[in-house]
Design a protein around this motif. Structure first.
Motif, PDB file in Angstrom:
ATOM      1  N   ALA A 243       0.835  -1.210   0.000  1.00  0.00           N
ATOM      2  CA  ALA A 243       0.000   0.000   0.000  1.00  0.00           C
ATOM      3  C   ALA A 243       0.871   1.262   0.000  1.00  0.00           C
ATOM      4  O   ALA A 243       0.569   2.237  -0.691  1.00  0.00           O
ATOM      5  CB  ALA A 243      -0.930  -0.010   1.209  1.00  0.00           C
ATOM      6  N   ALA A 244       1.960   1.236   0.742  1.00  0.00           N
ATOM      7  CA  ALA A 244       2.790   2.440   0.867  1.00  0.00           C
ATOM      8  C   ALA A 244       3.552   2.760  -0.420  1.00  0.00           C
ATOM      9  O   ALA A 244       4.041   3.873  -0.591  1.00  0.00           O
ATOM     10  CB  ALA A 244       3.784   2.274   2.016  1.00  0.00           C
ATOM     11  N   TRP A 245       3.689   1.771  -1.286  1.00  0.00           N
ATOM     12  CA  TRP A 245       4.449   2.015  -2.522  1.00  0.00           C
ATOM     13  C   TRP A 245       3.637   2.719  -3.607  1.00  0.00           C
ATOM     14  O   TRP A 245       4.193   3.199  -4.587  1.00  0.00           O
ATOM     15  CB  TRP A 245       4.975   0.689  -3.098  1.00  0.00           C
ATOM     16  CG  TRP A 245       5.997  -0.012  -2.252  1.00  0.00           C
ATOM     17  CD1 TRP A 245       6.531   0.418  -1.070  1.00  0.00           C
ATOM     18  CD2 TRP A 245       6.600  -1.290  -2.521  1.00  0.00           C
ATOM     19  NE1 TRP A 245       7.429  -0.511  -0.590  1.00  0.00           N
ATOM     20  CE2 TRP A 245       7.491  -1.574  -1.461  1.00  0.00           C
ATOM     21  CE3 TRP A 245       6.472  -2.233  -3.547  1.00  0.00           C
ATOM     22  CZ2 TRP A 245       8.253  -2.746  -1.413  1.00  0.00           C
ATOM     23  CZ3 TRP A 245       7.216  -3.396  -3.497  1.00  0.00           C
ATOM     24  CH2 TRP A 245       8.109  -3.651  -2.442  1.00  0.00           C
ATOM     25  N   PHE A 246       2.313   2.702  -3.473  1.00  0.00           N
ATOM     26  CA  PHE A 246       1.484   3.320  -4.525  1.00  0.00           C
ATOM     27  C   PHE A 246       1.680   4.831  -4.521  1.00  0.00           C
ATOM     28  O   PHE A 246       1.850   5.440  -3.481  1.00  0.00           O
ATOM     29  CB  PHE A 246       0.007   2.989  -4.308  1.00  0.00           C
ATOM     30  CG  PHE A 246      -0.381   1.623  -4.811  1.00  0.00           C
ATOM     31  CD1 PHE A 246      -0.478   1.359  -6.173  1.00  0.00           C
ATOM     32  CD2 PHE A 246      -0.641   0.597  -3.915  1.00  0.00           C
ATOM     33  CE1 PHE A 246      -0.843   0.098  -6.628  1.00  0.00           C
ATOM     34  CE2 PHE A 246      -1.019  -0.658  -4.375  1.00  0.00           C
ATOM     35  CZ  PHE A 246      -1.113  -0.920  -5.729  1.00  0.00           C
TER      36      PHE A 246
ATOM     37  N   ILE B 140      -7.428  -2.564  -0.092  1.00  0.00           N
ATOM     38  CA  ILE B 140      -6.103  -2.587  -0.719  1.00  0.00           C
ATOM     39  C   ILE B 140      -5.315  -3.824  -0.293  1.00  0.00           C
ATOM     40  O   ILE B 140      -4.340  -4.203  -0.947  1.00  0.00           O
ATOM     41  CB  ILE B 140      -5.323  -1.282  -0.416  1.00  0.00           C
ATOM     42  CG1 ILE B 140      -4.221  -1.073  -1.447  1.00  0.00           C
ATOM     43  CG2 ILE B 140      -4.771  -1.287   1.010  1.00  0.00           C
ATOM     44  CD1 ILE B 140      -3.626   0.319  -1.444  1.00  0.00           C
TER      45      ILE B 140
ATOM     46  N   ASN C 168       9.716   4.351  -0.700  1.00  0.00           N
ATOM     47  CA  ASN C 168       8.436   3.757  -1.072  1.00  0.00           C
ATOM     48  C   ASN C 168       8.022   4.165  -2.481  1.00  0.00           C
ATOM     49  O   ASN C 168       7.547   3.352  -3.275  1.00  0.00           O
ATOM     50  CB  ASN C 168       7.347   4.186  -0.078  1.00  0.00           C
ATOM     51  CG  ASN C 168       7.470   3.438   1.235  1.00  0.00           C
ATOM     52  OD1 ASN C 168       7.979   2.320   1.283  1.00  0.00           O
ATOM     53  ND2 ASN C 168       7.020   4.070   2.298  1.00  0.00           N
TER      54      ASN C 168
END
Lengths: 601, 601
Positions: A598-601, B342, B559
């Motif tokens: 999720a944090a990479w989006f 997600i 990230n």
């Protein structure tokens, strides 16, 4: 412009040549029917569709229902059209004669319904949900409930809904919180909020029978503590006449991208202390009753998606044959007259794709309807069991393939019309909007893919999967013996090989790997599986066409069968080979989606 | 819910890390600019977007312009928002300082414009068409015409349109029939009907300057007899003040699937004897003037499509991070709390696909804007010529890839939201509707594919094609030297090999086979070509991300870069391999579409 709603010739082909529906008249349930009565019921549906629904199709779309805080208003023509449908007996085409139905085989009823659904579009939802509701109470309700609620629904006095979704419980029904408390008289008091209730309020009928999922006070959490209740809009007096208003309030309407012939409502139950509800069947078993009707509901969604694709295809085909624009690349004379756009190869490609998608999808849905029928009326127990097993594994494909490819087909119809297709001078943009709901409701495509891979394929020692492989093989064998189809038979054989390899690889991974990871690309598996199924159905259509051509039919039939073969060839060249890409993703256990955080989006 | 309109970090990445836009300040045209002025102009656009357009985005969609037979009415907030945009100088971001512009590099202007376009959606079309119109007159008009028409357009007093399409001449402009007759005073009298004229009538400005394609009496037929005219809504008095109404009548408005912030009009010219028109440039050269602006217009369409995809992606991402629903397949406890969606791998797949489509498309469009700039302001003649050559071959891809994948991306945004996405409680269904025009206008995808294969690839001894192959190779080489990217480099190398084989095979067929047949699958060639281009741009983004990660950035940047790499991996696993299927169709010269006959459908 007067495009045909649907291609009559094609639907007759499917009914009588591909599926041999005439043979159903040998079953006792259909003994009073004949090819002629089947065709007559379809002709009736077509007449009602053309006379009542087609003229108001755009008006329904432009005037979606409104809510002034008290009542729902909609254009009055909808009631006229629905009443005409009921008066023609088309509200209960498959129901028993003794219940006022036509006792038609489901496959014939599907074709008749297709004409109504293609023109009435989503307004037919009022009748379809009523019929589904009535079937559910018929199956699990008491004789008194059937008499009280089903009979008025079967004749159109009452309408029915399914009230499942809540603001926090959509795909995850296990989390629903609507509650039921038993009263001294044995009835229940229902409290809770429901959303996206199609047909949740209107003045089209004397009463509305909501089938509501709720949790009885003290029931277990999760899916095993959910019960099913009849909650009418109006309570009935002793004599069955309409009594006082039940504690069910319309909180508002949703405004949807399409499907504007059908209200989508937020309903509040029990704001005044509790809506009166009547338990259906046993406590805590509501979800299983609801899911028992799921196969039919999912076929209904697939058929609606296929039908909207078919009518969009016919519309854009008609347009392409009449609209002059541009010249061919080979044209040396810029002063020559423009050609009709069907002369452009790329327009033919877009029409062929629509034909392959929509007719392939419809063949699949009609097969589904026939399997439902066979599971009840086939002659032997073995044949019934076999039909049920095949039906179960095909259901996620029947729900999702037409729902995914229907909008794709309508998208191409817009493109064929160009700028005109983007305006409401033509209905193709509405078809797209109407169709876009189908990959969402009755279980999203993602949910169907998990149902297929994690449940239906392994189920019963993979019996459904094995039966389907047998079906594929007999299609391949039949095609191999016809020289014109040998190359397609070979291609399908290879495709089935890819399906087997991929399936084995995934089933192994599901046992040895993290299950979330092993299932993470399940939608690609559904797509692969679906394309093989549709390829098989196109091969079957190709076999019928090849045999018919060998008999040297008259010109219009010859053209029709050549079109079938060309659409099959299109599917095998352009669509089927994509399974190679999907198979690699699946057998590689590709981690692109799974590893993403999720944090990479 | 407050989803970001666009990801600021990503756009800065593209501007300053992927394309090194800061280096543009070394060019004399941009000498007064700096990274800070670039960012300030973007921040201004974002502020106007959030303050004026975002609050009325849905209202514009719900209240499309209406026509009472005399005047067009639209919600008054549109004028307020457009005036605020103009007041902030955002109507002419790339124009010279001396013309009141910001003299920004096109790539920076594109990013600033993306904020406006993402929130103002199609209402920005009024300003964009005005700017395109002004640029065209600036390039080909007389000094007097520039003074009379361009100056008021640059400051927002006048608006501009492009009036090309006629009821019988859309894609086939050669067949247009609007006529022009020279009057004694040297002006012309224009007669004819035009349709789909965006911004064709409104009260947003004092005057509307229509650029009209028409045929001068006696001109040759076909494309070589078309001239371009300035036809204002109001004639001007000697002193430049608004005079009497010209003979241009609004015949009606089109009601579109989306894009409802912008009128689409049917205009009748010359119903009272002839609208006064002023010839631009020379007689019979109108189409070449119009096409001279085509590159910029096509980049504008691509950028709009990419932007709508980007904003839909951000919206669905934000939703997926906040919406709890369901449990993972591995979850053994049905009573545990639902996870945010997600957490479901298939939702991440749909988000990753949107990221890969929308950010890939935006990178391509920004490259296009940079190439336009380079073709004018690069230091050497050679560099300018190279940029122009690359731009020309990329234009059909810049127009069509974002236009095809933008709606696909928005379709996935709807699916992520599920039932909610189908209602207008959220804007994602509107994004889809807005985006659906893009594969149609400014040359359909089919037309772009013919432009690419039949014209741009062979052009100038395949110089553009060769230059592009060099660009691909230098990306592959750079990636090969980074261990983490070696597998992607290898995949791109294979993909380029497939592109070469396919191209050679098609070019040979175009010389030896029936040209209509050889070009019949050109859309598949465009798709293949496009996927290779986007794969190359994702590899370039991967290189930047890999190098940045090597420098151990702080967590939020880490990230971000990991997300870039994962999106690149997604594209290489799920999207790029499809070219194998398309290549086979093309090299086989598959005849499915070509052989299909109108009578067989």
């Amino acid at each position: 412009m007067s495009a045909p709603i649907l291609c009559d010739r094609d639907l007759e082909f499917m009914l009588f040549e591909l599926f041999d529906s005439e043979s159903l008249t040998r079953r006792s349930r259909y003994a009073e029917h004949s090819r002629e009565t089947f065709l007559a019921s379809i002709a009736t549906a077509k007449t009602v569709a053309e006379r009542y629904f087609l003229p108001i199709r755009q008006k329904m779309d432009l005037h979606q229902p409104t809510f002034d805080g008290k009542k729902v208003a909609m254009i009055p023509e909808i009631k006229v059209a629905l009443d005409a449908t009921l008066a023609a007996g088309l509200g209960s085409t498959t129901a028993d004669f003794e219940l006022g139905g036509m006792q038609l085989p489901p496959i014939v009823a599907s074709v008749a319904g297709a004409y109504l659904s293609a023109t009435g579009s989503t307004a037919m939802g009022y009748l379809m949900l009523t019929s589904a509701n009535a079937s559910l109470i018929s199956a699990y309700g008491t004789p008194e409930q059937i008499k009280t609620w089903v009979e008025p629904m079967r004749i159109g006095r009452f309408a029915g809904t399914m009230a499942m979704t809540e603001p926090s419980a959509g795909s995850g029904l296990a989390d629903l919180t609507s509650s039921a408390v038993k009263a001294d008289d044995g009835t229940y008091r229902i409290t809770g909020n429901k959303i996206y209730i199609s047909g949740g309020d209107h003045d089209l009928s004397e009463n509305i029978v909501h089938l509501v999922l709720a949790r009885i006070k003290g029931a277990p959490k999760g899916t095993k503590g959910i019960s099913l209740f009849i909650v009418p809009k109006f309570l009935l007096d002793e004599d069955g006449s309409i009594g006082e208003r039940n504690d069910v309030a319309l909180a508002g309407l949703f405004h949807k991208m399409g499907g504007r012939g059908h209200t989508s409502c937020a309903l509040n139950f029990g704001e005044q202390g509790g809506a009166v509800g009547y338990l259906v069947g046993e406590e805590h078993r509501g979800l299983s009753y609801m899911f028992h009707m799921m196969n039919e509901a999912r076929i209904m969604v697939g058929t609606g998606a296929a039908t909207t694709a078919l009518t969009g295809y016919q519309y854009s085909l008609h347009y392409a044959k009449e609209r002059p624009q541009g010249r061919l690349p080979s044209c040396k004379d810029p002063l020559s007259a423009p050609v009709n756009i069907i002369e452009h190869a790329d327009v033919r490609r877009m029409l062929l794709a629509q034909k392959a998608y929509s007719e392939g999808a419809m063949a699949l849905c009609l097969l589904g309807s026939q399997l439902v029928d066979d599971s009840h009326t086939a002659e032997t127990d073995a044949a019934r069991a076999r039909a049920k097993t095949l039906l179960d594994i095909l259901i996620p494909v029947i729900k999702s393939w037409p729902s995914e490819y229907g909008p794709k087909s309508n998208d191409l119809a817009i493109q064929v019309l160009g700028g005109a297709g983007y305006t409401n001078d033509h209905p193709v943009e509405m078809f797209y909007r109407d169709n876009r709901l189908n990959p969402i409701h009755e279980g999203t495509t993602g949910i169907q893919s998990l149902d297929l891979l994690a449940r239906k394929v392994p189920m019963n020692n993979m019996m459904g999967y094995q039966l389907l492989l047998e079906e594929f093989q007999s299609g391949i064998d039949a095609a191999h013996s016809r020289a014109e189809l040998a190359d397609l038979a070979e291609q399908l054989s290879e495709a089935v090989g890819i399906l087997k390899t991929t399936t084995n690889s995934l089933l192994a991974a599901m046992m040895t790997e993290n299950i979330d990871m092993a299932l993470s690309n399940s939608v690609k598996y559904l797509e692969l599986f679906g394309n093989v199924v549709i390829a098989w159905l196109w091969l079957k259509q190709g076999i019928v066409a090849t045999d018919a051509l060998a008999k040297k039919p008259h010109e219009s039939d010859e053209n029709f069968y050549r079109g079938k073969l060309q659409a099959a060839r299109y599917f095998y060249s352009f669509e089927l080979p994509q399974i190679q890409v999907w198979s690699k993703i699946l057998t590689d256990l590709d981690r692109s989606a799974y590893d993403m955080r999720a944090a990479w989006f």
